[in-house]
Every structure is written in C-alpha cells, then in structure tokens.
Design an enzyme around this catalytic site. Structure first.
Site, mmCIF file in Angstrom:
data_model
loop_
_atom_site.group_PDB
_atom_site.id
_atom_site.type_symbol
_atom_site.label_atom_id
_atom_site.label_comp_id
_atom_site.label_asym_id
_atom_site.label_seq_id
_atom_site.Cartn_x
_atom_site.Cartn_y
_atom_site.Cartn_z
ATOM 1 N N SER A 72 0.816 -1.217 0.000
ATOM 2 C CA SER A 72 0.000 0.000 0.000
ATOM 3 C C SER A 72 0.848 1.264 0.000
ATOM 4 O O SER A 72 2.023 1.254 0.367
ATOM 5 C CB SER A 72 -0.914 0.015 1.227
ATOM 6 O OG SER A 72 -1.576 -1.219 1.353
HETATM 7 N N1 SAH Z 1 -0.970 -4.924 3.878
HETATM 8 C C1 SAH Z 1 -0.263 -5.279 2.674
HETATM 9 C C2 SAH Z 1 -1.042 -4.839 1.441
HETATM 10 C C3 SAH Z 1 -1.244 -6.012 0.577
HETATM 11 S S1 SAH Z 1 -2.474 -5.830 -0.675
HETATM 12 C C4 SAH Z 1 1.152 -4.712 2.669
HETATM 13 O O1 SAH Z 1 1.487 -3.940 3.561
HETATM 14 O O2 SAH Z 1 1.931 -5.061 1.783
HETATM 15 C C5 SAH Z 1 -3.781 -6.766 0.022
HETATM 16 C C6 SAH Z 1 -3.515 -8.206 0.323
HETATM 17 O O3 SAH Z 1 -4.751 -8.762 0.772
HETATM 18 C C7 SAH Z 1 -3.087 -9.067 -0.869
HETATM 19 O O4 SAH Z 1 -1.880 -9.693 -0.567
HETATM 20 C C8 SAH Z 1 -4.213 -10.076 -1.021
HETATM 21 O O5 SAH Z 1 -3.791 -11.360 -1.421
HETATM 22 C C9 SAH Z 1 -4.784 -10.111 0.384
HETATM 23 N N2 SAH Z 1 -6.158 -10.601 0.497
HETATM 24 C C10 SAH Z 1 -7.215 -10.361 -0.320
HETATM 25 N N3 SAH Z 1 -8.305 -10.985 0.146
HETATM 26 C C11 SAH Z 1 -7.929 -11.655 1.274
HETATM 27 C C12 SAH Z 1 -8.611 -12.499 2.201
HETATM 28 N N4 SAH Z 1 -9.895 -12.806 2.080
HETATM 29 N N5 SAH Z 1 -7.917 -12.981 3.237
HETATM 30 C C13 SAH Z 1 -6.598 -12.712 3.399
HETATM 31 N N6 SAH Z 1 -5.899 -11.925 2.560
HETATM 32 C C14 SAH Z 1 -6.555 -11.407 1.507
#
Ligand code: SAH
Length: 222
Positions: A72
């Site tokens: 993000s």
């Molecule tokens: N917080 C992360 C941002 C990652 S983007 C960082 O700091 O890098 C969002 C993430 O949510 C992705 O990796 C995606 O695979 C995950 N995601 C989406 N739906 C999800 C779910 N139902 N349960 C767990 N993770 C999920």
C-alpha cells in the site's frame, strides 16, 4: 566497510534521509500521530519490495509485490495505522491481507501483538521469512481466508483490512473488542471509501477517512 547486502546498493536511494522525507510527506497528508510517524521512520520499506523496485520504495505510491497484489501507499498505511490506534489502549491488532508484511511491521512498532492473515501462499511464506529475519517476533501470520478473521486470537482492539470489499465481513465485526475500531476500504473498485467503524456499547459508529484504491478482498485460498 561496504555492505554487500543487495538492498544497500542503490546510491542512497534507500537511505534514512529518503525515509525521513517520505514521512514528512505522510505527515503533510494529515497523519499526526507521532507513534505512527516514528514507526514509518523506522521500518525499511525497501526491504518489503523486490530489489528492482527498491529505489522507488520511498515514493508515496503503492508498488507491485507479485501475484497481482500491491504494497500500500505509505500515506494510506499511515492513515490506517493512525485509525487503528485511535481508540483507548490497543494491545492486539488483526490485519487482513499480509501482502508484503509492511503494514504488519508498522503496526508491530506501535502495539504489542499483531495477527495477520493472507490468502496467497507465496506471499504469506515470503512475509513470514522476512518478518522473522527483521526480528518481528510479535507478529503472527496465518495462511487463510481472512474474511473469517482469526477467532481463536480475538477479540481485537483494532482490525485493519488492507483489501477492499462491498461490505465489512460480519465475522470481523464480531471479533472486535468493545470500544474496538475497524478500518477497511469499502465500495466498488475505483471508488472505495476508507471507512472507520467504532464499536460503541451495542451499536456502531461509522466515519469516512477519504477515498482510496485497494486490491479486492477475495474469498478462499490460493
Ligand atoms: N498490507 C499489505 C497490502 C497487501 S495488498 C502490505 O502492507 O503489503 C492486500 C492483500 O490482501 C493481498 O496480498 C491479497 O492477497 C490479500 N487478500 C485479499 N483478500 C484476502 C482475504 N480474504 N484474506 C486474506 N488476505 C486477503
């Protein structure tokens, strides 16, 4: 002595000064909580992206982390972390969407216990390895569909969902401690509102923290 670590190469692009400059920008965007700004100053974001992108790690933008996902934007990480800390004392935080592990690390600089779930196995594995390497042993990770939360570890004073959906999963609201706060992007792609929901006695209070752009919250595991 010259460091041989690949992330140290890059002519200062990954230096403390760049990080400090980024944090200034995040503060200008409206993040005021010193605990959050200190955490952003400390966590080396370049470690959470591919080496090839390390020189872009201190720009205030989201970056690809593989598997169609992104780390993000720092200003948004700041805003979400600030929201998570905006209620009384926060001991345990649940994050849904570990991704690179960066948001989890920032949270771990601010609270005692961080629980984070990820549905994409290779991202989960990579984040686990990196967070261990960096010494974040108060972050616990789970490979699971985080829409169900992590009931065994709850209730949580704060829940941070880092993927967007049409609505907040009921299971997450149920795992919120009394007076707890949940923050999540809600709405269709391209017009997500960052929503902050606070548990108040037997009701909820909702407010909006601005427009954001997140990858979708998906079901199941891959
Ligand atoms: N917080 C992360 C941002 C990652 S983007 C960082 O700091 O890098 C969002 C993430 O949510 C992705 O990796 C995606 O695979 C995950 N995601 C989406 N739906 C999800 C779910 N139902 N349960 C767990 N993770 C999920």
């Amino acid at each position: 002595m010259q460091s041989r670590h690949p992330h140290s190469i890059g002519l200062g692009m990954t230096s403390e000064r760049n990080r400090a400059r980024l944090v200034e920008r995040v503060a200008e965007s409206g993040v005021r909580d010193e605990r959050v700004l200190t955490a952003l100053r400390k966590v080396q974001r370049h470690r959470f992206v591919d080496e090839a992108l390390a020189n872009m790690a201190y720009r205030d933008t989201a970056l690809p982390i593989g598997h169609g996902q992104t780390i993000s934007q720092p200003a948004v990480v700041g805003r979400m972390t600030e929201a998570a800390l905006s209620v009384g004392p926060v001991k345990r935080v649940l994050e849904v969407g570990t991704g690179s592990g960066y948001q989890a690390a920032v949270l771990a600089e601010c609270v005692d216990e961080v629980y984070s779930t990820e549905r994409i196995r290779p991202l989960h594995d990579r984040a686990r390895k990196l967070l261990r390497q960096l010494g974040y042993n108060r972050v616990r990770l789970q490979y699971s569909d985080g829409s169900w939360g992590w009931p065994q570890m709850g209730p949580f004073e704060a829940i941070v969902v880092t993927a967007g959906g049409d609505s907040v999963p009921e299971a997450l609201l149920e795992q919120l401690a009394p007076e707890g706060v949940l923050v999540m992007p809600v709405g269709a792609a391209g017009q997500q509102r960052l929503v902050r929901i606070e548990r108040r006695g037997d009701g909820w209070r909702e407010d909006m923290l601005g427009m954001v752009s997140f990858v979708p919250l998906l079901g199941g595991k891959v």
